[in-house]
Enzyme design. Structure first.
Site, mmCIF file in Angstrom:
data_model
loop_
_atom_site.group_PDB
_atom_site.id
_atom_site.type_symbol
_atom_site.label_atom_id
_atom_site.label_comp_id
_atom_site.label_asym_id
_atom_site.label_seq_id
_atom_site.Cartn_x
_atom_site.Cartn_y
_atom_site.Cartn_z
ATOM 1 N N CYS A 133 52.386 -5.827 48.662
ATOM 2 C CA CYS A 133 53.265 -5.676 49.810
ATOM 3 C C CYS A 133 52.656 -6.319 51.050
ATOM 4 O O CYS A 133 51.827 -5.717 51.739
ATOM 5 C CB CYS A 133 53.536 -4.208 50.061
ATOM 6 S SG CYS A 133 54.538 -3.926 51.523
ATOM 7 N N CYS A 136 53.247 -4.450 54.282
ATOM 8 C CA CYS A 136 52.411 -3.262 54.488
ATOM 9 C C CYS A 136 50.985 -3.657 54.878
ATOM 10 O O CYS A 136 50.374 -3.029 55.723
ATOM 11 C CB CYS A 136 52.315 -2.428 53.207
ATOM 12 S SG CYS A 136 53.856 -2.244 52.325
ATOM 13 N N ASP A 137 50.447 -4.675 54.218
ATOM 14 C CA ASP A 137 49.009 -4.920 54.298
ATOM 15 C C ASP A 137 48.608 -6.232 54.960
ATOM 16 O O ASP A 137 47.422 -6.478 55.190
ATOM 17 C CB ASP A 137 48.404 -4.864 52.881
ATOM 18 C CG ASP A 137 48.684 -3.525 52.203
ATOM 19 O OD1 ASP A 137 48.628 -2.505 52.904
ATOM 20 O OD2 ASP A 137 48.973 -3.517 51.006
#
Ligand code: NDP
Length: 307
Positions: A133, A136-137
């Site tokens: 992701c 997300c990261d």
């Protein structure tokens, strides 16, 4: 045990659309949010192709609007996963993390989950530099060098997104031609920070949990040549599996585990059980098609209850 007219599993575009329609039909639906509230759109960035949002909207914002709209008409939302269903008796049995219900109709919109390569080093370093992701990261890779695995639209989207943070983004693909749409290919090819490794597969992610990802070893599938290259992060973008584990043996599925719905319908092999969104769609996988099938499921559930 509470008997509900409609229980909806999943909180992506399909689930919330089914909730909007069934709540407006006064069916008082109960919706289980599942393990990823808002579904896959909450881990994407800009959504530019959802009709009605001419300027685009972020995935999390869009899903929040879906949720508010479902709540406005009285959808009851439970922040739990469903861990067991029994479709052999009516009303159907639905067990959540901390709750139990009976349901006269069930709308399954549990979506799909990102695939992993399945090599031990990837597993070991998941969360330590290996991610599926970028949204997300990606932030953790400011001025770092990262690798994206895959040749589809997701891979291109993640690669372009990661250039916001990373100093260099490489994409590794197992063939010499991308599967991604022309427009996404163009975006990736014209981005100066993105380069490609063709005809190659990752054999091992290098590094330890203490150090994080330090690189990968990849193999050229045509020549067999092995290469070690330094990377600070690895992002998987190789596709999805449908979230249908708890329905195995109870509903007809295809060989990949996608629930089979009747053509032109959301109905499954069990009367009163409907499926919508990515859990039954391996072709389109779009928010708008998920929402469309969620609407179909809701209308069919309403009709079924009326019969
Ligand atoms: P896809 O299935 O389209 O692509 C997966 C990619 O990963 C393929 O290039 C495939 O290679 C590769 N791959 C699969 N398994 C492996 C493996 N074990 N090792 C190495 N490589 C592997 O999935 P996507 O997630 O990219 O897209 C899914 C759907 O969502 C598509 O319909 C896509 O169009 C859509 N989508 C649309 C977006 C948009 O319009 N903005 C954004 C994201 C997704 P190969 O090509 O050789 O099969």
């Amino acid at each position: 045990m509470d008997i509900r007219k409609v229980v909806i599993l999943g909180s992506g575009p399909a689930g919330y659309t089914a909730a909007i329609y069934t709540s407006r039909a006064n069916l008082n639906p109960l919706l289980f949010e599942g393990s990823e509230p808002g579904g896959q759109l909450t881990i994407t960035t800009e959504v530019e192709n959802y009709p009605g949002f001419a300027e685009g909207i972020t995935g999390p914002e869009l899903m929040n609007i879906f949720k508010l709209q479902a709540e406005r008409f009285g959808t009851e939302i439970i922040p739990e996963r469903v861990v067991e269903v029994d479709l052999s008796k009516r009303p159907f049995y639905v067990k959540g993390d901390n709750s139990e219900f009976k349901a006269k109709t069930l709308i399954i919109s549990t979506g799909a989950t990102a695939l992993w390569l399945g090599i031990p080093s990837e597993d070991k370093l998941r969360g330590y530099g290996v991610s599926a992701c970028a949204t997300c990261d990606g932030f953790f890779f400011q001025n770092k060098k990262v690798l994206v695995i895959g040749g589809g639209d997701t891979a291109m989207e993640e690669a372009v997104f990661l250039t916001r943070f990373a100093s260099e983004v490489r994409v590794i693909h197992r063939r010499d031609a991308l599967r991604a749409s022309k427009i996404m290919q163009e975006k990736a090819f014209t981005n100066e920070k993105i380069s490609f490794i063709w005809d190659s597969v990752v054999e091992e992610v290098l590094g330890e949990r203490e150090t994080g990802v330090q690189g990968v070893r990849y193999k050229n599938v045509k020549t067999g040549e092995l290469t070690n290259e330094l990377f600070d992060g690895v992002f998987l973008a190789i596709g999805y599996v449908p979230n249908t584990e708890i329905f195995k043996g109870q509903l007809d599925m295809d060989e990949n585990g996608y629930i089979i719905t009747r053509p032109g319908s959301a109905s499954t092999s069990v009367k009163g059980v409907f499926a919508a969104g990515d859990v039954q769609d391996r072709v389109y996988r779009q928010a708008i098609t998920a929402a469309g099938t969620g609407c179909m499921a809701a209308l069919e559930a309403e009709r079924f209850l009326g019969e």
